[in-house]
Design a protein around this motif. Structure first.
Motif, mmCIF file in Angstrom:
data_model
loop_
_atom_site.group_PDB
_atom_site.id
_atom_site.type_symbol
_atom_site.label_atom_id
_atom_site.label_comp_id
_atom_site.label_asym_id
_atom_site.label_seq_id
_atom_site.Cartn_x
_atom_site.Cartn_y
_atom_site.Cartn_z
ATOM 1 N N GLN A 164 -5.072 5.254 11.610
ATOM 2 C CA GLN A 164 -6.057 5.986 12.396
ATOM 3 C C GLN A 164 -6.407 7.328 11.747
ATOM 4 O OE1 GLN A 164 -7.589 4.831 15.142
ATOM 5 N NE2 GLN A 164 -8.848 6.666 15.211
ATOM 6 N N VAL A 165 -5.425 7.973 11.159
ATOM 7 C CA VAL A 165 -5.639 9.296 10.573
ATOM 8 C C VAL A 165 -6.389 9.224 9.248
ATOM 9 C CG1 VAL A 165 -4.445 11.275 9.544
ATOM 10 C CG2 VAL A 165 -3.664 10.357 11.732
ATOM 11 N N THR A 166 -6.123 8.206 8.442
ATOM 12 C CA THR A 166 -6.604 8.242 7.058
ATOM 13 C C THR A 166 -7.607 7.161 6.670
ATOM 14 O OG1 THR A 166 -4.762 6.870 6.238
ATOM 15 C CG2 THR A 166 -4.415 9.254 6.327
ATOM 16 N N TRP A 167 -7.939 6.231 7.554
ATOM 17 C CA TRP A 167 -8.752 5.113 7.072
ATOM 18 C C TRP A 167 -10.168 5.514 6.713
ATOM 19 C CZ3 TRP A 167 -12.557 1.659 9.434
ATOM 20 C CH2 TRP A 167 -13.059 2.099 10.646
ATOM 21 N N LYS A 168 -10.688 6.598 7.279
ATOM 22 C CA LYS A 168 -12.020 7.051 6.898
ATOM 23 C C LYS A 168 -11.985 7.974 5.680
ATOM 24 C CE LYS A 168 -14.409 6.518 11.309
ATOM 25 N NZ LYS A 168 -15.220 7.183 12.361
ATOM 26 N N SER A 169 -10.801 8.407 5.300
ATOM 27 C CA SER A 169 -10.665 9.251 4.115
ATOM 28 C C SER A 169 -10.411 8.436 2.859
ATOM 29 C CB SER A 169 -9.529 10.262 4.304
ATOM 30 O OG SER A 169 -9.793 11.136 5.379
ATOM 31 N N SER A 170 -9.566 7.417 2.979
ATOM 32 C CA SER A 170 -9.178 6.654 1.785
ATOM 33 C C SER A 170 -9.227 5.149 1.987
ATOM 34 C CB SER A 170 -7.752 7.048 1.381
ATOM 35 O OG SER A 170 -6.820 6.633 2.373
ATOM 36 N N GLY A 171 -9.463 4.700 3.201
ATOM 37 C CA GLY A 171 -9.355 3.278 3.492
ATOM 38 C C GLY A 171 -7.999 2.913 4.043
ATOM 39 N N ALA A 172 -7.083 3.898 4.081
ATOM 40 C CA ALA A 172 -5.744 3.714 4.653
ATOM 41 C C ALA A 172 -5.035 2.493 4.075
ATOM 42 C CB ALA A 172 -5.824 3.624 6.185
ATOM 43 N N HIS A 173 -4.924 2.442 2.751
ATOM 44 C CA HIS A 173 -4.178 1.351 2.127
ATOM 45 C C HIS A 173 -2.685 1.488 2.415
ATOM 46 C CE1 HIS A 173 -7.469 0.447 -1.119
ATOM 47 N NE2 HIS A 173 -7.970 0.611 0.091
ATOM 48 N N VAL A 174 -2.107 2.629 2.063
ATOM 49 C CA VAL A 174 -0.702 2.961 2.339
ATOM 50 C C VAL A 174 0.233 1.897 1.779
ATOM 51 C CG1 VAL A 174 0.793 3.948 4.126
ATOM 52 C CG2 VAL A 174 -1.647 3.807 4.544
ATOM 53 N N ASN A 175 -0.218 1.137 0.799
ATOM 54 C CA ASN A 175 0.553 -0.012 0.352
ATOM 55 C C ASN A 175 -0.062 -0.535 -0.952
ATOM 56 O OD1 ASN A 175 1.743 -2.561 -0.005
ATOM 57 N ND2 ASN A 175 1.748 -3.015 2.177
ATOM 58 N N PRO A 176 0.693 -0.569 -2.041
ATOM 59 C CA PRO A 176 0.151 -1.118 -3.285
ATOM 60 C C PRO A 176 -0.350 -2.550 -3.153
ATOM 61 C CG PRO A 176 2.164 0.088 -3.729
ATOM 62 C CD PRO A 176 2.047 -0.009 -2.237
ATOM 63 N N ALA A 177 0.251 -3.332 -2.253
ATOM 64 C CA ALA A 177 -0.199 -4.707 -2.055
ATOM 65 C C ALA A 177 -1.606 -4.742 -1.467
ATOM 66 C CB ALA A 177 0.776 -5.452 -1.141
ATOM 67 N N VAL A 178 -1.894 -3.852 -0.526
ATOM 68 C CA VAL A 178 -3.234 -3.777 0.070
ATOM 69 C C VAL A 178 -4.241 -3.329 -0.984
ATOM 70 C CG1 VAL A 178 -4.658 -2.612 1.792
ATOM 71 C CG2 VAL A 178 -2.356 -3.386 2.390
ATOM 72 N N THR A 179 -3.872 -2.342 -1.787
ATOM 73 C CA THR A 179 -4.756 -1.880 -2.852
ATOM 74 C C THR A 179 -5.066 -3.008 -3.828
ATOM 75 O OG1 THR A 179 -3.892 0.382 -2.686
ATOM 76 C CG2 THR A 179 -5.002 -0.218 -4.734
ATOM 77 N N LEU A 180 -4.051 -3.800 -4.181
ATOM 78 C CA LEU A 180 -4.272 -4.931 -5.082
ATOM 79 C C LEU A 180 -5.205 -5.956 -4.446
ATOM 80 C CD1 LEU A 180 -3.636 -6.453 -7.697
ATOM 81 C CD2 LEU A 180 -1.605 -7.406 -6.560
ATOM 82 N N ALA A 181 -5.060 -6.182 -3.148
ATOM 83 C CA ALA A 181 -5.933 -7.134 -2.457
ATOM 84 C C ALA A 181 -7.387 -6.679 -2.511
ATOM 85 C CB ALA A 181 -5.489 -7.295 -1.008
ATOM 86 N N TYR A 182 -7.632 -5.392 -2.304
ATOM 87 C CA TYR A 182 -8.988 -4.860 -2.401
ATOM 88 C C TYR A 182 -9.513 -4.972 -3.838
ATOM 89 C CZ TYR A 182 -9.295 -2.856 2.294
ATOM 90 O OH TYR A 182 -9.378 -2.681 3.653
ATOM 91 N N LEU A 183 -8.639 -4.769 -4.806
ATOM 92 C CA LEU A 183 -9.049 -4.878 -6.211
ATOM 93 C C LEU A 183 -9.461 -6.311 -6.537
ATOM 94 C CD1 LEU A 183 -9.239 -3.402 -8.987
ATOM 95 C CD2 LEU A 183 -6.886 -4.170 -9.406
ATOM 96 N N VAL A 184 -8.676 -7.276 -6.113
ATOM 97 C CA VAL A 184 -8.989 -8.686 -6.354
ATOM 98 C C VAL A 184 -10.288 -9.082 -5.655
ATOM 99 C CG1 VAL A 184 -8.213 -11.066 -5.928
ATOM 100 C CG2 VAL A 184 -6.586 -9.346 -6.735
ATOM 101 N N GLY A 185 -10.544 -8.491 -4.492
ATOM 102 C CA GLY A 185 -11.756 -8.795 -3.751
ATOM 103 C C GLY A 185 -12.973 -7.997 -4.174
ATOM 104 N N SER A 186 -12.869 -7.267 -5.267
ATOM 105 C CA SER A 186 -13.981 -6.465 -5.807
ATOM 106 C C SER A 186 -14.482 -5.450 -4.782
ATOM 107 C CB SER A 186 -15.139 -7.376 -6.248
ATOM 108 O OG SER A 186 -14.724 -8.277 -7.241
#
Length: 299
Positions: free
Chosen positions: A58-80
Motif C-alpha cells: 500500500q505504501v510503495t506500489w505507486k512509487s516503485s510497483g511494490a515488488h519487494v521481492n527479486p522473484a516478482v521483479t524477475l516475473a515483470y522482466l520476463v513479462g516485458s
C-alpha cells in the motif's frame, strides 16, 4: 528538467524498494522469533506476513510497483513490463533493504531469542528436491496473484489486500516444509547477518523458477498482450519509447483547452534509458490511465 525529474523518480523507486523490503524482513522474520514460553504459531506468522505485505504494498506500489521481492521483479522482466537495468537496480535495492532489516532485528532482539534469526531451513524429513518444488509452487501462486491484482486491464485500486492474502496462504503450508521463503531477499538478509548459507540455494532456485513459470503462464496463456518481439527487446534493453507525465499548473482559463479535459497533467513522450515502469507497457497512455489524478510517476 525532464532528466532531473527522471532521476528523482528512479531514486524514489529504489528507496521505496529498499525501505519496503527492510520493513518486510524486520516484521515478518521478527514474528518467527521464539519467545519462550509462548512460541509463535503458524497462524501468527502467516498473519504477520499478511499484514506487513499489505502495508508495504500500500505504501510503495505507486512509487516503485511494490515488488519487494527479486522473484516478482524477475516475473515483470520476463513479462516485458520492466527493463533489465531497472530490474538489476531493484534487486540490488531489495537485497540491501533485506540486510538492513535483518541487521536491525538482530540488534534489537536478545541473544537467547534471535538464535538463527529466522533463517530458512528445510525439515529433516524433506528432501532438497521436495523443498525446491514447494518453494516453486508457493511462489508461483503468489506471483500470479501479484500480476493479476496489478494488471490495469483487469482491476483498479490497491492490490495490497490480495497480495497479502497470497503471502499468508503460502506461509500456512510452506512453514512446515521450508519455513516458507517465496522471496530470495527475505532468505538472504538473515543468512548474511548470521552467516548461515546451508541449502540457501533452494530459496533462490525455487522462487525464481516459480516466478518465471507464473509470468509465462499469465502473460502468454491467461492474459496475453500484443507486444511484438522488437518491442519486448526494446523494453528489455530500456530503449523503448514510453509515455511520461509532467505535472504542470496552467492558467485557469487555459486548463480545459490546453489539456482537453485533463486539467492536472500534460503527457510528454521521451526516450528513457531505464525503460517503462512496472505498471505500464511502452504503448500505454498515461493520460488515459491517470485522468483526474493529481500525482503522477515520471519514468
Amino acid at each position: 528538467m525532464l532528466g532531473h525529474l527522471l532521476w528523482v523518480a528512479i531514486s524514489k523507486a529504489l528507496f521505496a524498494e529498499f525501505l519496503a523490503t527492510g520493513l518486510y524482513v524486520f516484521f515478518g522474520v521478527g514474528s518467527a522469533m521464539r519467545w519462550s514460553p509462548a512460541f509463535p504459531s503458524v497462524l501468527q506468522i502467516a498473519i504477520t506476513f499478511n499484514l506487513v505485505t499489505a502495508m508495504v504494498v500500500q505504501v510503495t506500489w505507486k512509487s516503485s510497483g511494490a515488488h519487494v521481492n527479486p522473484a516478482v521483479t524477475l516475473a515483470y522482466l520476463v513479462g516485458s513490463q520492466i527493463s533489465l537495468p531497472r530490474a538489476v537496480a531493484y534487486v540490488a535495492a531489495q537485497l540491501a533493504g533485506a540486510i538492513v532489516g535483518a541487521a536491525l532485528l538482530y540488534r534489537v532482539t536478545p541473544g537467547d531469542i534471535r538464535e538463527t534469526l529466522g533463517v530458512n531451513e528445510i525439515r529433516s524429513s524433506v528432501s532438497t528436491g521436495q523443498a525446491v518444488a514447494v518453494e516453486l509452487v508457493l511462489t508461483l501462486q503468489m506471483v500470479l496473484c501479484v500480476l493479476a491484482s496489478t494488471d490495469s486491464r483487469l482491476t483498479s485500486g490497491s492490490p495490497a489486500t490480495m497480495i497479502g492474502v497470497s503471502v499468508a496462504l503460502g506461509h500456512l503450508i510452506g512453514i512446515y516444509f521450508t519455513g516458507c521463503s517465496m522471496n530470495p531477499a527475505r532468505s538472504f538478509g538473515p543468512a548474511v547477518i548470521v552467516g548461515k548459507f546451508e541449502v540457501h540455494w533452494i530459496f533462490w532456485v525455487g522462487p525464481l523458477t516459480g516466478a518465471v513459470l507464473a509470468s509465462l503462464i499469465y502473460n502468454f496463456v491467461l492474459f496475453p498482450d500484443t507486444k511484438t518481439l522488437a518491442q519486448r527487446l526494446a523494453i528489455l534493453m530500456g530503449t523503448a519509447e514510453v509515455e511520461n507525465v509532467v505535472e504542470v499548473e496552467p492558467e485557469p482559463q487555459q486548463r480545459e483547452s490546453q489539456f482537453g479535459g485533463h486539467p492536472n497533467g500534460e503527457c510528454v513522450s521521451e526516450n528513457i534509458e531505464l525503460g517503462p515502469s512496472p505498471q505500464a507497457s511502452e504503448r500505454s497512455s498515461v493520460c488515459e490511465q491517470h485522468a483526474g489524478m493529481t500525482e503522477f510517476q515520471v519514468f
